[in-house]
Design an enzyme around this catalytic site. Sequence first.
Site, mmCIF file in Angstrom:
data_model
loop_
_atom_site.group_PDB
_atom_site.id
_atom_site.type_symbol
_atom_site.label_atom_id
_atom_site.label_comp_id
_atom_site.label_asym_id
_atom_site.label_seq_id
_atom_site.Cartn_x
_atom_site.Cartn_y
_atom_site.Cartn_z
ATOM 1 N N GLU A 1 -5.780 2.887 6.409
ATOM 2 C CA GLU A 1 -5.544 2.825 4.974
ATOM 3 C C GLU A 1 -6.241 3.994 4.271
ATOM 4 O OE1 GLU A 1 -6.505 -0.326 1.410
ATOM 5 O OE2 GLU A 1 -5.527 -1.078 3.217
ATOM 6 N N ARG B 1 0.811 -1.217 0.000
ATOM 7 C CA ARG B 1 0.000 0.000 0.000
ATOM 8 C C ARG B 1 0.847 1.270 0.000
ATOM 9 N NH1 ARG B 1 -2.389 -3.531 -1.428
ATOM 10 N NH2 ARG B 1 -4.322 -4.443 -0.654
ATOM 11 N N SER C 1 -11.262 -0.851 2.687
ATOM 12 C CA SER C 1 -10.617 -1.286 3.926
ATOM 13 C C SER C 1 -10.174 -0.068 4.740
ATOM 14 C CB SER C 1 -9.407 -2.165 3.627
ATOM 15 O OG SER C 1 -9.804 -3.357 2.969
#
Length: 301
Positions: free
Chosen positions: A294, A173, A224
Amino acid sequence: MTFLERTLTERKIPFRKKCPLASFSTFRIGGSADLAIFPQTAEQLTLTARICRAEGLPLFVVGNGSNLLFSDFGLPGAVIFTKGLNRIADEPDGFSVDCGAMLPALSRCAAARGLSGLEFAAGIPGTIGGAICMNAGAHGGEIAQVVAETAYYDFQTDSCGQFSGFEHVFGYRTSVYSTDSWKIVLGARIRLQKGNCDEIKRTIAENLALRRAKQPLGEPSAGSAFKRPANGSAAELIDRFGLKGFSVGGAAVSEKHAGFIVNKGNATAKDVVSLIEQIQKIILEKTGILLEPEIRILGEI
């Protein structure tokens, strides 16, 4: 009328003043942007950014808004929305794409040509630019596996450049673009592998069915809420300690998937941030693990 507004008008670049941001976020949360700009080409995007730089205006660049939380107070300066830059051009081993091309559309194009590598992306509601910035992934795949080259504009130095291969510094990420926020993705070259068209389409259908079965797709969210910790998953930890349904104001942990925070209809950005912080506090006290969000927050909370 400001110089930026005059230039946008003269160049026929669409824009809106005091533009409500909630409708541009999958969370359906946010105040108004002082100026929302909708370029249709990379040249229009870089021109807009260059003027913002010259005039000292804050600049935010947004794709589909699927991983973002906009401030309740809105955003100052200019917000550039890239979805108008949606060109997808065939290349022998893949595609050349603009930053605003949507991942599901790109995945469908690949499947139609019998090209494998983007099956994981069929259900991710984001643009290629946003996906590259955060190295988006699902179902065991991630964008780092298929990006050969990217073009960018550097807002700090007023220059354009390219990255290829390992220069992207892809990680979980993260990428060079998430660590150097001055750089704006303009486009990319995507390299894929030849595959069986029927098998590719079958895998896409299976992935989409899995998302529908497990994720709260019918409620506003930003995907998420937390990154995966070193061991296990954030959703497993949140579920283990009975936090499904836990809420602050209009924001709640999804009953369907503990890794998602959903807007129950009247959530504010402050509600979401407060809920994130409370979840972090509980999990840290119970396990010693600090969950890392996130979701990217734009503006003051």
